[in-house]
Design a protein around this motif. Structure first.
Motif, mmCIF file in Angstrom:
data_model
loop_
_atom_site.group_PDB
_atom_site.id
_atom_site.type_symbol
_atom_site.label_atom_id
_atom_site.label_comp_id
_atom_site.label_asym_id
_atom_site.label_seq_id
_atom_site.Cartn_x
_atom_site.Cartn_y
_atom_site.Cartn_z
ATOM 1 N N UNK A 70 -10.722 -17.343 -0.039
ATOM 2 C CA UNK A 70 -10.912 -18.400 0.955
ATOM 3 C C UNK A 70 -11.061 -19.757 0.278
ATOM 4 N N UNK A 71 -11.737 -19.801 -0.849
ATOM 5 C CA UNK A 71 -11.921 -21.077 -1.562
ATOM 6 C C UNK A 71 -10.574 -21.662 -1.980
ATOM 7 N N UNK A 72 -9.654 -20.820 -2.409
ATOM 8 C CA UNK A 72 -8.334 -21.300 -2.810
ATOM 9 C C UNK A 72 -7.522 -21.749 -1.596
ATOM 10 N N UNK A 73 -7.647 -21.022 -0.479
ATOM 11 C CA UNK A 73 -6.989 -21.446 0.766
ATOM 12 C C UNK A 73 -7.554 -22.795 1.182
ATOM 13 N N UNK A 74 -8.851 -22.965 1.052
ATOM 14 C CA UNK A 74 -9.506 -24.227 1.412
ATOM 15 C C UNK A 74 -8.958 -25.376 0.576
ATOM 16 N N UNK A 75 -8.762 -25.145 -0.711
ATOM 17 C CA UNK A 75 -8.189 -26.185 -1.572
ATOM 18 C C UNK A 75 -6.806 -26.613 -1.080
ATOM 19 N N UNK A 76 -6.010 -25.659 -0.675
ATOM 20 C CA UNK A 76 -4.641 -25.954 -0.243
ATOM 21 C C UNK A 76 -4.588 -26.661 1.105
ATOM 22 N N UNK A 77 -5.632 -26.515 1.896
ATOM 23 C CA UNK A 77 -5.616 -27.089 3.244
ATOM 24 C C UNK A 77 -6.450 -28.350 3.365
ATOM 25 N N UNK A 78 -7.143 -28.720 2.301
ATOM 26 C CA UNK A 78 -8.028 -29.888 2.306
ATOM 27 C C UNK A 78 -9.168 -29.716 3.316
ATOM 28 N N UNK A 79 -9.613 -28.480 3.469
ATOM 29 C CA UNK A 79 -10.792 -28.172 4.279
ATOM 30 C C UNK A 79 -11.798 -27.466 3.382
ATOM 31 N N UNK A 80 -13.027 -27.366 3.848
ATOM 32 C CA UNK A 80 -14.000 -26.586 3.087
ATOM 33 C C UNK A 80 -13.870 -25.112 3.474
ATOM 34 N N UNK A 81 -14.519 -24.261 2.694
ATOM 35 C CA UNK A 81 -14.380 -22.813 2.881
ATOM 36 C C UNK A 81 -14.878 -22.338 4.239
ATOM 37 N N UNK A 82 -15.950 -22.908 4.758
ATOM 38 C CA UNK A 82 -16.514 -22.445 6.033
ATOM 39 C C UNK A 82 -15.536 -22.626 7.193
ATOM 40 N N UNK A 83 -14.949 -23.815 7.405
ATOM 41 C CA UNK A 83 -13.991 -23.934 8.496
ATOM 42 C C UNK A 83 -12.736 -23.076 8.274
ATOM 43 N N UNK A 84 -12.336 -22.906 7.019
ATOM 44 C CA UNK A 84 -11.178 -22.047 6.746
ATOM 45 C C UNK A 84 -11.503 -20.611 7.152
ATOM 46 N N UNK A 85 -12.680 -20.132 6.795
ATOM 47 C CA UNK A 85 -13.091 -18.778 7.194
ATOM 48 C C UNK A 85 -13.085 -18.623 8.705
ATOM 49 N N UNK A 86 -13.628 -19.637 9.401
ATOM 50 C CA UNK A 86 -13.649 -19.581 10.878
ATOM 51 C C UNK A 86 -12.237 -19.566 11.449
ATOM 52 N N UNK A 87 -11.373 -20.388 10.891
ATOM 53 C CA UNK A 87 -9.990 -20.444 11.375
ATOM 54 C C UNK A 87 -9.256 -19.121 11.113
ATOM 55 N N UNK A 88 -9.462 -18.548 9.938
ATOM 56 C CA UNK A 88 -8.829 -17.254 9.645
ATOM 57 C C UNK A 88 -9.319 -16.209 10.639
ATOM 58 N N UNK A 89 -10.608 -16.182 10.897
ATOM 59 C CA UNK A 89 -11.180 -15.222 11.857
ATOM 60 C C UNK A 89 -10.564 -15.437 13.238
#
Length: 153
Positions: free
Chosen positions: A22-41
């Motif tokens: 998730x941290x690497x996905x967050x880097x690619x999307x310019x978001x932090x890990x928490x919103x990326x996790x929520x979006x993936x869910x």
């Protein structure tokens, strides 16, 4: 469902590597890990992302041959369709099957160890499914393009 730019970037990253942290996905999307996790869910809950699976090399598992088999049923009655579709679901060498328009009713993607094995699958199982009328096979010589990633326009 409306996907915004961040959702599309997340999906693109997951299509590239579904095991990406998730941290690497967050880097690619310019978001932090928490919103990326929520979006993936949310993408999973909404059925946009329907699963994660490894991509296997059939040859490394002993399947040297792929074929597409076109099948026609002799009558389009519920009993024939149900019986045929269940036989296809039960066959481990059928890796995909689609009902199609045109001259044939179904296109079936098969993997086999070799030509003899394909012959066994075709002549001993597919042709013998009650209700099957015509079977035409095409052996894959070379894959020109093969991808699972979907366009995210």
């Amino acid at each position: 469902m409306q996907l915004d730019l961040f959702d599309r970037k997340i999906i693109a990253a997951l299509q590239e590597d579904a095991r990406m942290p998730v941290a690497q996905v967050a880097e690619r999307t310019a978001l932090s890990a928490t919103p990326v996790s929520r979006r993936i869910k949310r993408l999973e809950d909404d059925g946009v992302v329907i699963g994660y699976a490894p991509v296997l090399d059939p040859r490394k598992l002993g399947f040297e041959l792929e074929a597409y088999v076109l099948i026609n049923l002799n009558a389009h009655i519920d009993e024939n369709i149900t019986r045929f579709e269940q036989a296809i679901r039960d066959n481990p060498y059928v890796i995909a099957c689609h009902a199609v328009t045109g001259d044939m009713d179904y296109i079936v993607h098969i993997i086999a160890r070799d030509v003899e094995h394909l012959s066994q699958i075709t002549l001993k199982t597919l042709v013998r499914i009650p209700g099957v009328r015509d079977v035409k096979s095409s052996i894959v010589l070379e894959a020109i393009k093969e991808q699972r990633a979907l366009p995210l326009e």
